[in-house]
Design a protein around this motif. Structure first.
Motif, PDB file in Angstrom:
ATOM      1  N   UNK A 171       0.794  -1.219   0.000  1.00 33.79           N
ATOM      2  CA  UNK A 171       0.000   0.000   0.000  1.00 33.79           C
ATOM      3  C   UNK A 171       0.827   1.270   0.000  1.00 33.79           C
ATOM      4  N   UNK A 172       2.142   1.139  -0.123  1.00 31.22           N
ATOM      5  CA  UNK A 172       3.004   2.324  -0.139  1.00 31.22           C
ATOM      6  C   UNK A 172       3.081   2.897  -1.548  1.00 31.22           C
ATOM      7  N   UNK A 173       3.314   4.191  -1.637  1.00 32.10           N
ATOM      8  CA  UNK A 173       3.454   4.866  -2.924  1.00 32.10           C
ATOM      9  C   UNK A 173       4.829   4.538  -3.486  1.00 32.10           C
ATOM     10  N   UNK A 174       4.858   4.084  -4.746  1.00 36.62           N
ATOM     11  CA  UNK A 174       6.133   3.722  -5.369  1.00 36.62           C
ATOM     12  C   UNK A 174       6.955   4.970  -5.663  1.00 36.62           C
ATOM     13  N   UNK A 175       8.268   4.900  -5.455  1.00 34.16           N
ATOM     14  CA  UNK A 175       9.109   6.057  -5.751  1.00 34.16           C
ATOM     15  C   UNK A 175       9.263   6.264  -7.252  1.00 34.16           C
ATOM     16  N   UNK A 176       9.751   7.414  -7.588  1.00 33.83           N
ATOM     17  CA  UNK A 176       9.877   7.826  -8.980  1.00 33.83           C
ATOM     18  C   UNK A 176      10.825   6.930  -9.776  1.00 33.83           C
ATOM     19  N   UNK A 177      11.910   6.487  -9.154  1.00 28.83           N
ATOM     20  CA  UNK A 177      12.882   5.664  -9.876  1.00 28.83           C
ATOM     21  C   UNK A 177      12.314   4.300 -10.237  1.00 28.83           C
ATOM     22  N   UNK A 213      -7.165   2.237  -0.349  1.00 33.40           N
ATOM     23  CA  UNK A 213      -6.867   1.901   1.047  1.00 33.40           C
ATOM     24  C   UNK A 213      -5.532   2.489   1.484  1.00 33.40           C
ATOM     25  N   UNK A 214      -5.401   2.687   2.788  1.00 32.56           N
ATOM     26  CA  UNK A 214      -4.113   3.122   3.336  1.00 32.56           C
ATOM     27  C   UNK A 214      -3.131   1.955   3.402  1.00 32.56           C
ATOM     28  N   UNK A 215      -3.628   0.757   3.712  1.00 31.39           N
ATOM     29  CA  UNK A 215      -2.786  -0.441   3.753  1.00 31.39           C
ATOM     30  C   UNK A 215      -3.488  -1.561   3.003  1.00 31.39           C
ATOM     31  N   UNK A 216      -2.687  -2.436   2.430  1.00 30.17           N
ATOM     32  CA  UNK A 216      -3.224  -3.620   1.766  1.00 30.17           C
ATOM     33  C   UNK A 216      -3.043  -4.810   2.700  1.00 30.17           C
ATOM     34  N   UNK A 217      -3.964  -5.740   2.641  1.00 31.52           N
ATOM     35  CA  UNK A 217      -3.821  -6.901   3.524  1.00 31.52           C
ATOM     36  C   UNK A 217      -3.486  -8.150   2.776  1.00 31.52           C
TER      37      UNK A 217
END
Length: 76
Positions: free
Chosen positions: A40-46, A72-76
């Motif tokens: 659920x985290x945003x992937x970085x640009x690289x 969602x804020x987190x994925x399960x």
């Protein structure tokens, strides 16, 4: 220019620039899920391959979509 031989990495192209998208819309949740990791985290640009301008817009759109429960804020 990509390296020759084994392990040559090509620079990823920003999909928003290719599609000529001016602004990233927070209501397109299916498009934004491609820029979230399995946790659920945003992937970085690289990793995502976005340009700096569109990466800022993607980050803001994901945060807005989370506020109104489209993502969602987190994925399960």
């Amino acid at each position: 220019m990509p390296r020759k031989g084994r392990g040559g990495k090509r620079k990823r192209v920003c999909q928003f620039c290719v599609d000529k998208v001016v602004t990233v819309d927070y209501k397109e949740s299916n498009r934004l899920t491609k820029y979230l990791s399995e946790r659920g985290k945003i992937l970085p640009r690289r990793i995502s391959g976005n340009c700096a301008r569109h990466q800022r817009q993607v980050t803001l759109a994901i945060k807005r979509a989370r506020q109104i429960a489209l993502l969602p804020y987190t994925m399960e």
